[in-house]
Design an enzyme around this catalytic site. Structure first.
Site, PDB file in Angstrom:
ATOM      1  N   SER A 135     -79.046  36.836 -31.214  1.00 32.84           N
ATOM      2  CA  SER A 135     -78.988  37.958 -30.303  1.00 32.84           C
ATOM      3  C   SER A 135     -77.533  38.412 -30.782  1.00 32.84           C
ATOM      4  O   SER A 135     -76.695  37.957 -31.275  1.00 32.84           O
ATOM      5  CB  SER A 135     -78.688  37.268 -28.942  1.00 32.84           C
ATOM      6  N   TYR A 147     -74.271  31.406 -22.321  1.00 31.24           N
ATOM      7  CA  TYR A 147     -75.614  31.723 -23.139  1.00 31.24           C
ATOM      8  C   TYR A 147     -75.456  32.235 -24.703  1.00 31.24           C
ATOM      9  O   TYR A 147     -75.924  31.628 -25.434  1.00 31.24           O
ATOM     10  CB  TYR A 147     -76.132  33.029 -22.648  1.00 31.24           C
ATOM     11  N   LYS A 176     -76.562  30.376 -28.457  1.00 33.96           N
ATOM     12  CA  LYS A 176     -77.184  31.221 -29.540  1.00 33.96           C
ATOM     13  C   LYS A 176     -76.337  31.131 -30.757  1.00 33.96           C
ATOM     14  O   LYS A 176     -76.849  30.821 -31.963  1.00 33.96           O
ATOM     15  CB  LYS A 176     -77.246  32.819 -29.370  1.00 33.96           C
ATOM     16  N   ASN A 227     -80.760  45.382 -27.999  1.00 31.00           N
ATOM     17  CA  ASN A 227     -81.453  45.360 -26.563  1.00 31.00           C
ATOM     18  C   ASN A 227     -82.713  45.873 -26.404  1.00 31.00           C
ATOM     19  O   ASN A 227     -83.323  46.902 -26.455  1.00 31.00           O
ATOM     20  CB  ASN A 227     -80.384  46.398 -25.776  1.00 31.00           C
ATOM     21  N   ASN A 240     -81.330  41.600 -14.675  1.00 29.17           N
ATOM     22  CA  ASN A 240     -79.915  41.586 -15.003  1.00 29.17           C
ATOM     23  C   ASN A 240     -79.676  42.650 -15.803  1.00 29.17           C
ATOM     24  O   ASN A 240     -78.576  43.124 -16.154  1.00 29.17           O
ATOM     25  CB  ASN A 240     -79.733  40.186 -15.734  1.00 29.17           C
TER      26      ASN A 240
HETATM   27  P1  NAD Z   1     -88.319  35.143 -21.777  1.00 26.51           P
HETATM   28  O1  NAD Z   1     -87.483  34.334 -20.970  1.00 26.51           O
HETATM   29  O2  NAD Z   1     -89.395  36.161 -21.467  1.00 26.51           O
HETATM   30  O3  NAD Z   1     -89.152  34.249 -23.007  1.00 26.51           O
HETATM   31  C1  NAD Z   1     -88.629  33.062 -23.276  1.00 26.51           C
HETATM   32  C2  NAD Z   1     -89.753  31.876 -23.095  1.00 26.51           C
HETATM   33  O4  NAD Z   1     -89.446  30.810 -23.467  1.00 26.51           O
HETATM   34  C3  NAD Z   1     -90.359  32.042 -21.628  1.00 26.51           C
HETATM   35  O5  NAD Z   1     -91.596  32.219 -21.551  1.00 26.51           O
HETATM   36  C4  NAD Z   1     -89.862  30.650 -21.280  1.00 26.51           C
HETATM   37  O6  NAD Z   1     -90.846  30.033 -20.280  1.00 26.51           O
HETATM   38  C5  NAD Z   1     -89.778  29.936 -22.492  1.00 26.51           C
HETATM   39  N1  NAD Z   1     -89.048  28.749 -22.447  1.00 26.51           N
HETATM   40  C6  NAD Z   1     -87.804  28.603 -22.262  1.00 26.51           C
HETATM   41  N2  NAD Z   1     -87.445  27.267 -22.485  1.00 26.51           N
HETATM   42  C7  NAD Z   1     -88.180  26.650 -23.004  1.00 26.51           C
HETATM   43  C8  NAD Z   1     -88.408  25.364 -23.289  1.00 26.51           C
HETATM   44  N3  NAD Z   1     -87.437  24.528 -23.353  1.00 26.51           N
HETATM   45  N4  NAD Z   1     -89.728  24.840 -23.792  1.00 26.51           N
HETATM   46  C9  NAD Z   1     -90.608  25.759 -23.960  1.00 26.51           C
HETATM   47  N5  NAD Z   1     -90.553  26.940 -23.533  1.00 26.51           N
HETATM   48  C10 NAD Z   1     -89.535  27.641 -23.029  1.00 26.51           C
HETATM   49  O7  NAD Z   1     -87.318  35.930 -22.890  1.00 26.51           O
HETATM   50  P2  NAD Z   1     -87.407  37.112 -23.959  1.00 26.51           P
HETATM   51  O8  NAD Z   1     -86.582  38.129 -23.483  1.00 26.51           O
HETATM   52  O9  NAD Z   1     -88.794  37.075 -24.373  1.00 26.51           O
HETATM   53  O10 NAD Z   1     -86.320  36.279 -25.175  1.00 26.51           O
HETATM   54  C11 NAD Z   1     -86.941  35.663 -25.940  1.00 26.51           C
HETATM   55  C12 NAD Z   1     -85.776  35.005 -27.008  1.00 26.51           C
HETATM   56  O11 NAD Z   1     -85.073  36.026 -27.423  1.00 26.51           O
HETATM   57  C13 NAD Z   1     -84.646  34.206 -26.176  1.00 26.51           C
HETATM   58  O12 NAD Z   1     -84.412  33.011 -27.001  1.00 26.51           O
HETATM   59  C14 NAD Z   1     -83.429  35.151 -25.856  1.00 26.51           C
HETATM   60  O13 NAD Z   1     -82.291  34.473 -25.967  1.00 26.51           O
HETATM   61  C15 NAD Z   1     -83.757  35.928 -27.166  1.00 26.51           C
HETATM   62  N6  NAD Z   1     -83.121  37.278 -26.957  1.00 26.51           N
HETATM   63  C16 NAD Z   1     -83.508  37.933 -25.870  1.00 26.51           C
HETATM   64  C17 NAD Z   1     -82.936  39.349 -25.775  1.00 26.51           C
HETATM   65  C18 NAD Z   1     -83.458  40.149 -24.636  1.00 26.51           C
HETATM   66  O14 NAD Z   1     -82.717  41.140 -24.013  1.00 26.51           O
HETATM   67  N7  NAD Z   1     -84.727  40.063 -23.797  1.00 26.51           N
HETATM   68  C19 NAD Z   1     -81.900  39.815 -26.507  1.00 26.51           C
HETATM   69  C20 NAD Z   1     -81.367  38.865 -27.401  1.00 26.51           C
HETATM   70  C21 NAD Z   1     -81.979  37.885 -27.556  1.00 26.51           C
HETATM   71  C1  WQD Z   2     -76.893  47.607 -20.864  1.00 26.62           C
HETATM   72  C2  WQD Z   2     -75.784  48.447 -20.209  1.00 26.62           C
HETATM   73  C3  WQD Z   2     -74.387  47.890 -18.490  1.00 26.62           C
HETATM   74  C4  WQD Z   2     -77.466  46.816 -15.581  1.00 26.62           C
HETATM   75  C5  WQD Z   2     -77.261  41.620 -22.338  1.00 26.62           C
HETATM   76  C6  WQD Z   2     -76.942  40.427 -22.920  1.00 26.62           C
HETATM   77  C7  WQD Z   2     -77.067  40.059 -24.026  1.00 26.62           C
HETATM   78  C8  WQD Z   2     -78.688  40.486 -24.574  1.00 26.62           C
HETATM   79  C9  WQD Z   2     -79.390  41.683 -24.038  1.00 26.62           C
HETATM   80  C10 WQD Z   2     -79.857  38.331 -24.775  1.00 26.62           C
HETATM   81  C11 WQD Z   2     -74.385  48.155 -20.004  1.00 26.62           C
HETATM   82  C12 WQD Z   2     -75.262  48.847 -18.015  1.00 26.62           C
HETATM   83  C13 WQD Z   2     -76.653  47.237 -16.670  1.00 26.62           C
HETATM   84  C14 WQD Z   2     -77.158  47.642 -14.397  1.00 26.62           C
HETATM   85  C15 WQD Z   2     -75.764  49.089 -15.662  1.00 26.62           C
HETATM   86  N1  WQD Z   2     -79.693  39.420 -23.958  1.00 26.62           N
HETATM   87  N2  WQD Z   2     -75.760  48.269 -16.715  1.00 26.62           N
HETATM   88  N3  WQD Z   2     -76.487  48.872 -14.584  1.00 26.62           N
HETATM   89  O1  WQD Z   2     -75.204  43.882 -21.343  1.00 26.62           O
HETATM   90  O2  WQD Z   2     -75.675  45.059 -23.415  1.00 26.62           O
HETATM   91  O3  WQD Z   2     -76.741  42.457 -22.982  1.00 26.62           O
HETATM   92  O4  WQD Z   2     -78.854  41.838 -22.559  1.00 26.62           O
HETATM   93  O5  WQD Z   2     -79.475  38.211 -25.804  1.00 26.62           O
HETATM   94  O6  WQD Z   2     -76.793  38.989 -24.486  1.00 26.62           O
HETATM   95  O7  WQD Z   2     -75.467  40.131 -22.437  1.00 26.62           O
HETATM   96  O8  WQD Z   2     -77.267  44.604 -21.598  1.00 26.62           O
HETATM   97  O9  WQD Z   2     -79.188  45.464 -20.095  1.00 26.62           O
HETATM   98  O10 WQD Z   2     -77.565  44.146 -19.239  1.00 26.62           O
HETATM   99  O11 WQD Z   2     -76.698  46.382 -20.258  1.00 26.62           O
HETATM  100  O12 WQD Z   2     -74.838  50.177 -15.789  1.00 26.62           O
HETATM  101  O13 WQD Z   2     -77.791  47.317 -13.427  1.00 26.62           O
HETATM  102  O14 WQD Z   2     -76.065  48.886 -19.169  1.00 26.62           O
HETATM  103  O15 WQD Z   2     -72.906  47.776 -18.070  1.00 26.62           O
HETATM  104  O16 WQD Z   2     -73.508  48.696 -20.426  1.00 26.62           O
HETATM  105  P1  WQD Z   2     -75.964  44.033 -22.327  1.00 26.62           P
HETATM  106  P2  WQD Z   2     -77.913  45.357 -20.226  1.00 26.62           P
END
Ligand code: NAD
Ligand code: WQD
Length: 360
Positions: free
Chosen positions: A124, A148, A152, A178, A197
């Site tokens: 991430s 979190y 990573k 994002n 969130n």
């Molecule tokens: P998500 O929660 O929708 O998907 C994660 C999946 O993993 C879920 O289906 C959950 O049930 C499963 N899971 C969690 N822990 C587990 C375990 N111990 N064993 C087996 N299954 C497990 O999340 P996502 O948004 O699809 O994210 C996928 C990956 O990408 C994550 O590693 C997350 O950290 C990373 N990521 C997500 C974002 C984002 O904004 N969505 C951004 C950057 C990185």
């Molecule tokens: C985006 C923008 C907020 C919600 C997070 C994690 C990051 C990654 C992606 C997993 C920001 C603003 C948000 C709201 C708002 N996840 N905002 N009102 O913070 O860039 O990243 O998700 O790895 O680790 O930190 O994404 O979508 O939360 O926010 O104004 O209700 O929207 O302040 O500027 P962010 P976000």
């Protein structure tokens, strides 16, 4: 290839399963269900046009995972399985360390025992903390600003050390910015449980009438309109990057780390207005105080992913909003909404693959 997709029932994992199947790969999902609906499988099967193998397994359960590796000969593993909510990780850091770091260690051990040496890891942009410069390149300083993010960062380091110890182990470390949007069919998408969130799912829930108003966290940042700027990337582009990374890794003599973003920063209000255009709905909002820990502006330099993999994001912000809205409008209750008749064709795939997936 036959691919184990850990966390494949989640948001990004499910879209990647569709992309994998569309390129002729065989998919086996392992997901604990901690943040996914069992109903995603029905949707995925409709999209892919053939049965998929799904196992309810926690990656920390070494015995169950070893049994999976003994049943299937995997060519590679995609590791999405993690808990991902920043605020939640501050409240219960040990659960995040256990699930995300413990889960990664367990998975790597089982892979090593089974002799499977290709991994694509979901990292991430959070590993850059509050970056001192944008666009962010892969060689920028790394920093954990919450539990979190620490999971990573530590997982990246564990994987790097394993690669250092085993010259045959290859890892693709993908740093997502994002991710937003949904498959254009409206069959799969992001289904957060409880209050979202992240910005895009919150906007979607306001648009569909589940929440009254959006709170915009701060309008006094040094950005184009004072609101926070991020690099939103369509989940379909992100999913394709995993298949590109996987296929590239097969011929590569080393692993790699790449940013996955569009390279374009979008402010909160720009996203709100793009969503209003795409949905035809008004998104009422209030500007409130900044959210603690937020950066003003974070967007990627995605040029390395293009140079190495030939990948670049193709969908713009209008497409992201259109597809996010299509998913939300079709499924106001996420996966609890009844499954509608398909409106778009399934992914096209070679006949032989359909037969293989069907067990022929
Ligand atoms: P998500 O929660 O929708 O998907 C994660 C999946 O993993 C879920 O289906 C959950 O049930 C499963 N899971 C969690 N822990 C587990 C375990 N111990 N064993 C087996 N299954 C497990 O999340 P996502 O948004 O699809 O994210 C996928 C990956 O990408 C994550 O590693 C997350 O950290 C990373 N990521 C997500 C974002 C984002 O904004 N969505 C951004 C950057 C990185
Ligand atoms: C985006 C923008 C907020 C919600 C997070 C994690 C990051 C990654 C992606 C997993 C920001 C603003 C948000 C709201 C708002 N996840 N905002 N009102 O913070 O860039 O990243 O998700 O790895 O680790 O930190 O994404 O979508 O939360 O926010 O104004 O209700 O929207 O302040 O500027 P962010 P976000």
């Amino acid at each position: 290839m036959r691919i184990l997709v850990c966390g494949g029932a989640g948001y990004i994992g499910s879209h990647t399963c569709v992309a994998l199947a569309g390129r002729g790969h065989q998919v086996v999902i392992a997901d604990s269900g901690v943040n996914s609906s069992s109903r995603v499988m029905q949707r995925l099967q409709r999209l892919v046009g053939a049965p998929l193998s799904m196992h309810r397994v926690d990656v920390r359960d070494r015995r169950a995972m070893a049994a999976l590796f003994a049943t299937y000969r995997f060519d590679a593993v995609l590791h999405f399985a993690a808990l991902k909510a920043v605020g939640d990780s501050c409240r219960r850091p040990l659960d995040y360390f256990d699930n995300n770091i413990g889960g990664t260690i367990a998975l790597l051990q089982v892979m090593q025992e089974a002799g499977v040496r290709r991994l694509v890891f979901s990292s991430s942009a959070t590993v850059y903390g509050d970056p001192s410069q944008v666009p962010v390149r892969e060689d920028a300083a790394l920093q954990a600003t919450n539990p979190y993010g620490r999971t990573k960062l530590v997982a990246e380091q564990l994987i790097e050390d394993l690669c250092g110890s085993d010259p045959h182990f290859r890892a693709a470390n993908l740093r997502y910015f994002n991710p937003v949007g949904a498959h254009p069919s409206g069959l799969i998408g992001e289904d957060p449980c409880g209050e979202p969130n992240n910005l895009m799912p919150y906007i979607c829930q306001v648009a569909v009438g589940q929440r009254d108003r959006l709170q915009v966290f701060g309008s006094d940042y040094p950005t184009v309109d004072g609101t926070g700027v991020r690099d939103y990337i369509h989940v379909v582009d992100l999913a394709r990057a995993h298949v590109d990374a996987l296929e590239y890794m097969v011929g590569a003599d080393r692993g790699f780390t790449v940013n996955l973003g569009t390279g374009r920063g979008i402010s909160v209000l720009e996203l709100v207005h793009a969503f209003e255009r795409a949905s035809g709905r008004r998104i009422p909002y209030d500007v409130v105080a900044r959210r603690p820990g937020d950066s003003a502006e974070v967007f990627a330099d995605p040029s390395l992913a293009h140079a190495l993999l030939g990948w670049r994001a193709e969908h713009d912000v209008d497409a992201m909003c259109r597809d996010a809205w299509h998913w939300q409008a079709q499924n106001p209750q996420g996966y609890r909404s009844p499954l509608r008749r398909a409106t778009t064709p399934r992914v096209q795939r070679p006949r032989a693959v359909v037969a293989r997936l069907a067990g022929a």
